[in-house]
Design a protein around this motif. Structure first.
Motif, PDB file in Angstrom:
ATOM      1  N   GLU A 147       0.827  -1.198   0.000  1.00 46.91           N
ATOM      2  CA  GLU A 147       0.000   0.000   0.000  1.00 46.91           C
ATOM      3  C   GLU A 147       0.864   1.252   0.000  1.00 46.91           C
ATOM      4  N   VAL A 148       0.478   2.247  -0.807  1.00 41.61           N
ATOM      5  CA  VAL A 148       1.123   3.556  -0.782  1.00 41.61           C
ATOM      6  C   VAL A 148       0.079   4.610  -0.451  1.00 41.61           C
ATOM      7  N   LYS A 149       0.534   5.652   0.234  1.00 41.21           N
ATOM      8  CA  LYS A 149      -0.359   6.726   0.656  1.00 41.21           C
ATOM      9  C   LYS A 149       0.077   8.036   0.008  1.00 41.21           C
ATOM     10  N   PRO A 150      -0.769   8.605  -0.872  1.00 42.38           N
ATOM     11  CA  PRO A 150      -0.448   9.897  -1.478  1.00 42.38           C
ATOM     12  C   PRO A 150      -0.387  11.008  -0.426  1.00 42.38           C
ATOM     13  N   ASP A 162      -6.725   8.377  -2.695  1.00 39.49           N
ATOM     14  CA  ASP A 162      -6.753   7.476  -1.543  1.00 39.49           C
ATOM     15  C   ASP A 162      -5.559   6.517  -1.576  1.00 39.49           C
ATOM     16  N   ALA A 163      -5.283   5.899  -0.428  1.00 40.92           N
ATOM     17  CA  ALA A 163      -4.258   4.860  -0.370  1.00 40.92           C
ATOM     18  C   ALA A 163      -4.612   3.749  -1.354  1.00 40.92           C
ATOM     19  N   VAL A 164      -3.579   3.185  -1.976  1.00 40.01           N
ATOM     20  CA  VAL A 164      -3.816   2.196  -3.021  1.00 40.01           C
ATOM     21  C   VAL A 164      -2.747   1.116  -2.950  1.00 40.01           C
ATOM     22  N   SER A 165      -3.127  -0.120  -3.257  1.00 40.72           N
ATOM     23  CA  SER A 165      -2.182  -1.228  -3.339  1.00 40.72           C
ATOM     24  C   SER A 165      -1.587  -1.243  -4.741  1.00 40.72           C
ATOM     25  N   VAL A 166      -0.260  -1.278  -4.818  1.00 41.21           N
ATOM     26  CA  VAL A 166       0.410  -1.147  -6.113  1.00 41.21           C
ATOM     27  C   VAL A 166       1.379  -2.307  -6.337  1.00 41.21           C
ATOM     28  N   PRO A 167       1.613  -2.688  -7.607  1.00 38.59           N
ATOM     29  CA  PRO A 167       2.621  -3.696  -7.917  1.00 38.59           C
ATOM     30  C   PRO A 167       4.022  -3.091  -7.821  1.00 38.59           C
ATOM     31  N   GLY A 180      14.140  20.933  -6.177  1.00 35.28           N
ATOM     32  CA  GLY A 180      12.784  21.277  -6.567  1.00 35.28           C
ATOM     33  C   GLY A 180      11.771  20.179  -6.374  1.00 35.28           C
ATOM     34  N   LEU A 181      12.212  18.934  -6.225  1.00 29.00           N
ATOM     35  CA  LEU A 181      11.274  17.831  -6.092  1.00 29.00           C
ATOM     36  C   LEU A 181      10.624  17.817  -4.704  1.00 29.00           C
ATOM     37  N   VAL A 182       9.391  17.332  -4.653  1.00 27.23           N
ATOM     38  CA  VAL A 182       8.708  17.093  -3.386  1.00 27.23           C
ATOM     39  C   VAL A 182       8.209  15.656  -3.380  1.00 27.23           C
ATOM     40  N   VAL A 183       8.096  15.091  -2.190  1.00 29.47           N
ATOM     41  CA  VAL A 183       7.567  13.736  -2.045  1.00 29.47           C
ATOM     42  C   VAL A 183       6.049  13.791  -2.154  1.00 29.47           C
ATOM     43  N   SER A 184       5.476  12.895  -2.967  1.00 31.16           N
ATOM     44  CA  SER A 184       4.020  12.897  -3.122  1.00 31.16           C
ATOM     45  C   SER A 184       3.367  11.581  -2.735  1.00 31.16           C
ATOM     46  N   ALA A 185       4.159  10.584  -2.266  1.00 28.74           N
ATOM     47  CA  ALA A 185       3.586   9.357  -1.700  1.00 28.74           C
ATOM     48  C   ALA A 185       4.650   8.633  -0.904  1.00 28.74           C
ATOM     49  N   HIS A 186       4.196   7.906   0.119  1.00 25.76           N
ATOM     50  CA  HIS A 186       5.064   7.043   0.932  1.00 25.76           C
ATOM     51  C   HIS A 186       4.473   5.638   0.988  1.00 25.76           C
ATOM     52  N   ALA A 187       5.348   4.657   1.201  1.00 24.76           N
ATOM     53  CA  ALA A 187       4.876   3.308   1.492  1.00 24.76           C
ATOM     54  C   ALA A 187       4.230   3.307   2.866  1.00 24.76           C
ATOM     55  N   ALA A 188       3.039   2.729   2.962  1.00 21.22           N
ATOM     56  CA  ALA A 188       2.305   2.739   4.221  1.00 21.22           C
ATOM     57  C   ALA A 188       3.061   2.003   5.315  1.00 21.22           C
ATOM     58  N   GLU A 189       3.776   0.934   4.968  1.00 21.36           N
ATOM     59  CA  GLU A 189       4.400   0.092   5.981  1.00 21.36           C
ATOM     60  C   GLU A 189       5.674   0.676   6.566  1.00 21.36           C
ATOM     61  N   ASP A 190       6.565   1.228   5.701  1.00 23.52           N
ATOM     62  CA  ASP A 190       7.872   1.664   6.220  1.00 23.52           C
ATOM     63  C   ASP A 190       8.244   3.094   5.849  1.00 23.52           C
ATOM     64  N   GLY A 191       7.355   3.825   5.160  1.00 25.42           N
ATOM     65  CA  GLY A 191       7.619   5.223   4.857  1.00 25.42           C
ATOM     66  C   GLY A 191       8.528   5.481   3.678  1.00 25.42           C
ATOM     67  N   THR A 192       8.942   4.438   2.958  1.00 25.71           N
ATOM     68  CA  THR A 192       9.786   4.630   1.778  1.00 25.71           C
ATOM     69  C   THR A 192       9.124   5.601   0.807  1.00 25.71           C
ATOM     70  N   VAL A 193       9.930   6.490   0.220  1.00 28.93           N
ATOM     71  CA  VAL A 193       9.407   7.419  -0.777  1.00 28.93           C
ATOM     72  C   VAL A 193       8.895   6.623  -1.977  1.00 28.93           C
ATOM     73  N   GLU A 194       7.625   6.797  -2.310  1.00 31.47           N
ATOM     74  CA  GLU A 194       6.998   6.040  -3.389  1.00 31.47           C
ATOM     75  C   GLU A 194       6.621   6.899  -4.589  1.00 31.47           C
ATOM     76  N   ALA A 195       6.680   8.217  -4.448  1.00 29.52           N
ATOM     77  CA  ALA A 195       6.431   9.101  -5.585  1.00 29.52           C
ATOM     78  C   ALA A 195       7.053  10.455  -5.309  1.00 29.52           C
ATOM     79  N   VAL A 196       7.532  11.088  -6.363  1.00 31.34           N
ATOM     80  CA  VAL A 196       8.054  12.455  -6.285  1.00 31.34           C
ATOM     81  C   VAL A 196       7.481  13.237  -7.452  1.00 31.34           C
ATOM     82  N   GLU A 197       7.456  14.548  -7.307  1.00 33.80           N
ATOM     83  CA  GLU A 197       6.965  15.397  -8.388  1.00 33.80           C
ATOM     84  C   GLU A 197       7.626  16.762  -8.311  1.00 33.80           C
ATOM     85  N   LEU A 198       7.531  17.497  -9.413  1.00 35.64           N
ATOM     86  CA  LEU A 198       8.109  18.831  -9.510  1.00 35.64           C
ATOM     87  C   LEU A 198       6.955  19.820  -9.574  1.00 35.64           C
ATOM     88  N   PRO A 199       6.659  20.502  -8.478  1.00 35.06           N
ATOM     89  CA  PRO A 199       5.494  21.386  -8.450  1.00 35.06           C
ATOM     90  C   PRO A 199       5.779  22.728  -9.112  1.00 35.06           C
TER      91      PRO A 199
END
Length: 233
Positions: A147-150, A162-167, A180-199
């Motif tokens: 699961e990842v949490k935006p 919403d939180a979503v289960s991903v492959p 310039g990058l910001v974190v836009s999602a984390h892994a629900a279990e351990d907080g690993t960065v799961e998405a980044v974006e350039l706002p």
């Protein structure tokens, strides 16, 4: 109106077998071009070029760019020594994809990085990577799910609120964020960065650690295709 043309970077392998042939080949799992097509785009594969300076010319012909998953980024690209678990370098691919990213950012082209592609986006902007972490890779060649949490308020949260289960299938991750990058999602279990974006006013620039091409959720790719159509108009 014609569908947006989405370029997708590829592997370059020295020894591949098909039919009676055993040769070097540029290749990509079919999930990538099929996901582009399901999301409403036309897929064009972009194998490594011996002249990375041609990246700007390639980008000028595209409506959006996807940097696909694949081998580990060479640690020298972000000033680190190789960890014992880091895979062998893919220097031609590193050089080509970094040139594509630079050209896309300069042109304001909608850009999506998938797994390695997210990591390479981070490196292109001066960031670093964690070279090995446990728990995000299953058996060889088998995607796990977690699961990842935006992060609220981000581009990704507008796409998948919403939180979503991903492959997922990776053993490296973002460490220090690129400029310039910001974190836009984390892994629900351990907080690993799961998405980044350039706002800001940069348009659509997003990287996801998971593999949407290995699942059924087309929302991330559809958002890229929609951004490409809007930018073209």
């Amino acid at each position: 109106m014609s569908k947006p043309l989405i370029g997708v970077s590829t592997y370059l392998e020295s020894s591949v077998r098909w039919g009676v042939w055993h040769q070097s080949a540029a290749l990509l799992p079919a999930g990538y071009h099929r996901l582009v097509q399901r999301a409403g785009g036309l897929a064009a594969l972009l194998p490594p070029d011996d002249a990375p300076t041609s990246a700007a010319s390639v980008v000028s012909r595209l409506d959006a760019l996807v940097i696909a998953g694949g081998p580990d980024v060479e640690p020298l690209r972000y000033g680190a020594e190789p960890h014992e678990r880091t895979g062998p370098p893919a220097r031609e691919r590193d050089a080509w994809e970094l040139a594509l990213i630079d050209a896309a950012l300069a042109a304001g082209l909608p850009l999506l990085g998938i797994c390695r592609g997210m990591q390479l986006l981070n490196v292109a902007l001066g960031g670093t990577l964690v070279q090995h972490l446990e728990g995000h890779v299953g058996p060889p060649g088998v995607f796990e799910h977690h699961e990842v949490k935006p992060v609220p308020g981000t581009l990704l949260a507008r796409i998948t609120p919403d939180a979503v289960s991903v492959p997922t299938y990776h053993h490296q991750a973002v460490d220090r964020l690129g400029e310039g990058l910001v974190v836009s999602a984390h892994a629900a279990e351990d907080g690993t960065v799961e998405a980044v974006e350039l706002p800001g006013d940069t348009g659509f620039v997003l990287g996801v650690q998971w593999h949407p091409e290995a699942g059924e959720d087309v929302r991330v790719m559809r958002a890229l295709v929609d951004a490409a159509a809007t930018a073209r108009d």
